[in-house]
Design a protein around this motif. Structure first.
Motif, PDB file in Angstrom:
ATOM      1  N   CYS A  85      -5.724   4.951  -7.277  1.00 29.62           N
ATOM      2  CA  CYS A  85      -5.201   3.705  -6.693  1.00 29.62           C
ATOM      3  C   CYS A  85      -6.234   2.595  -6.778  1.00 29.62           C
ATOM      4  CB  CYS A  85      -4.805   3.945  -5.243  1.00 29.62           C
ATOM      5  SG  CYS A  85      -3.462   5.125  -5.007  1.00 29.62           S
ATOM      6  N   ALA A 104       0.822  -1.213   0.000  1.00 28.53           N
ATOM      7  CA  ALA A 104       0.000   0.000   0.000  1.00 28.53           C
ATOM      8  C   ALA A 104       0.854   1.261   0.000  1.00 28.53           C
ATOM      9  CB  ALA A 104      -0.943  -0.014   1.204  1.00 28.53           C
ATOM     10  N   MET A 139      -4.045   1.496   3.805  1.00 27.98           N
ATOM     11  CA  MET A 139      -4.915   1.660   2.640  1.00 27.98           C
ATOM     12  C   MET A 139      -6.043   2.639   2.948  1.00 27.98           C
ATOM     13  SD  MET A 139      -5.456  -2.090   0.916  1.00 27.98           S
ATOM     14  CE  MET A 139      -4.162  -2.898  -0.002  1.00 27.98           C
TER      15      MET A 139
END
Length: 416
Positions: free
Chosen positions: A233, A220, A265
């Motif tokens: 993303c 991440a 994340m």
């Protein structure tokens, strides 16, 4: 020649009349008896009883003249009591020629329904055996025994976590077709071996699948750094995962997707990962293994281990009393972790949670020896203990747990 005639002698006097009367009487008596028997025999059944009343005549009506008349010496009582015999029907004997094969009669052959039933049972049994062989073949493709040995040899202080990971992989990889994916969530504080296990899993699956494109390692902090937009993303992660699962579906293999540092994340990426597990997704997303590495809940695990330091956690899954008592402790830890993670995101409700416990000082010493051997140094026990003494520890009831685990081992060995 004498011509004189011989005069006959006078005949003897015969017996008087009684010698002739006696046979005549016998003949008459016999005739009456025969007539009486004929009358009784020629009468229909019940005629004699019906005509036996007071008004009945002395003689019964005669039968027709066309009926046969014959003589018998049987008594009248014997004639009335005698019942007609039924002829026994003789069973037919099947005679087979000597020069031909013997076959059962058509009526004694087995029915076709019984033959079809036996054929159906044979087909079902063959399919079951074939399915069992396919299960064994699919599990052998991934060499899970070799994976278990590699994890036990390279991961220190986590025997329960390693055993649970291998057991979940065995159950899932027994078949190729699945209705839902396998989601492993490895949680624990920093330095206990989560990322190390992720690298070992990725290395093993690349070797057994013969295709590195079927294994995805997503970090991440590296793939989605802080300044980058979360939506970009999310699109990138969706594209990477779709490419991997599509390729695996074409090759009829189960891919591995390792997502590290999940705690970093953004919520949009967690929502995207949660969307991979939904039933409305295509089948290719369901035949995959997702491994999430996160330090979320590390504080809860640290607190639980320190509070239950006197209650022996299972260091070896050998089935002894300590293991049984440690299994109950682990169940309590799983329950508390599930309650904590359910408040973070619904993704964790669908995951199989595998907690990684704190490492004690002996495990840290083993980490130093393994790293020294890998760097070309002699793994001396005393030297590894001196290096391990430089780290910080939680000290509870005579036991020492490393604060940072084996995270600083590589840096310490590089200074040698």
């Amino acid at each position: 020649m004498d011509s004189r005639r011989i005069s006959p002698e006078p005949a003897a006097p015969r017996a008087p009349g009684p010698c002739v009367i006696a046979p005549v009487r016998a003949v008459l008596r016999l005739r009456r008896r025969v007539c009486l028997l004929r009358k009784r025999r020629l009468l229909p059944p019940g005629a004699g009883l019906a005509g036996a009343g007071p008004d009945a005549g002395p003689a019964a009506p005669r039968a027709g003249t066309d009926q046969p008349r014959f003589f018998t010496f049987d008594d009248a009582a014997e004639l009335t009591s005698r019942a007609p015999r039924r002829r026994r029907r003789r069973s037919r004997v099947v005679l087979y020629p000597q020069s031909s094969r013997k076959y059962l009669p058509r009526a004694e052959r087995r029915s076709r329904a019984q033959r079809c039933l036996l054929l159906l049972v044979a087909i079902v049994g063959f399919q079951v055996l074939n399915a069992i062989e396919n299960l064994d073949d699919n599990a052998q493709r991934y060499d899970l025994d070799g994976l278990e040995k590699a994890l036990q040899r390279a991961v220190f202080g986590q025997p329960a976590a390693v055993g649970r990971i291998v057991a979940l992989l065995r159950d899932y990889l027994a078949t190729h077709v699945h209705s839902r994916p396998l989601l492993l969530a490895l949680h624990g504080p920093s330095g206990v071996g989560k990322s190390h296990v992720g690298r070992l899993l990725a290395r093993h699956f690349r070797a057994v699948l013969d295709d590195g494109a079927l294994v995805l390692q997503y970090h991440a902090r590296h793939h989605c750094p802080e300044p980058r937009a979360a939506q970009a993303c999310r699109q990138e992660l969706a594209r990477l995962v779709a490419d991997v699962v599509a390729r695996a579906e074409a090759e009829e293999k189960t891919p591995l997707l390792v997502l590290d540092e999940v705690e970093a994340m953004p919520p949009a990426l967690l929502d995207e990962v949660y969307g991979f597990l939904q039933p409305q997704r295509s089948h290719q997303f369901h035949s995959a293994i997702y491994v999430l590495l996160s330090s979320t809940g590390g504080g809860e695990i640290t607190r639980f281990v320190l509070q239950n330091a006197t209650r022996a956690l299972p260091r070896r899954p050998d089935g002894g009393p300590d293991s049984v008592r440690g299994a109950r402790v682990e169940e309590e830890l799983h329950a508390s972790m599930r309650v904590l993670l359910a408040r973070e995101h619904p993704l964790w409700k669908a995951a199989a949670i595998v907690p990684f416990l704190l490492l004690d000082k002996s495990d840290v010493v083993n980490c130093f020896r393994d790293e020294m051997a890998g760097e070309g140094f002699f793994p001396e026990q005393a030297r590894a203990e001196r290096l391990a003494a430089q780290l910080s520890y939680y000290r509870v009831v005579g036991r020492e747990y490393a604060v940072t685990g084996c995270k600083q081992v590589v840096a310490k060995v590089n200074l040698l």
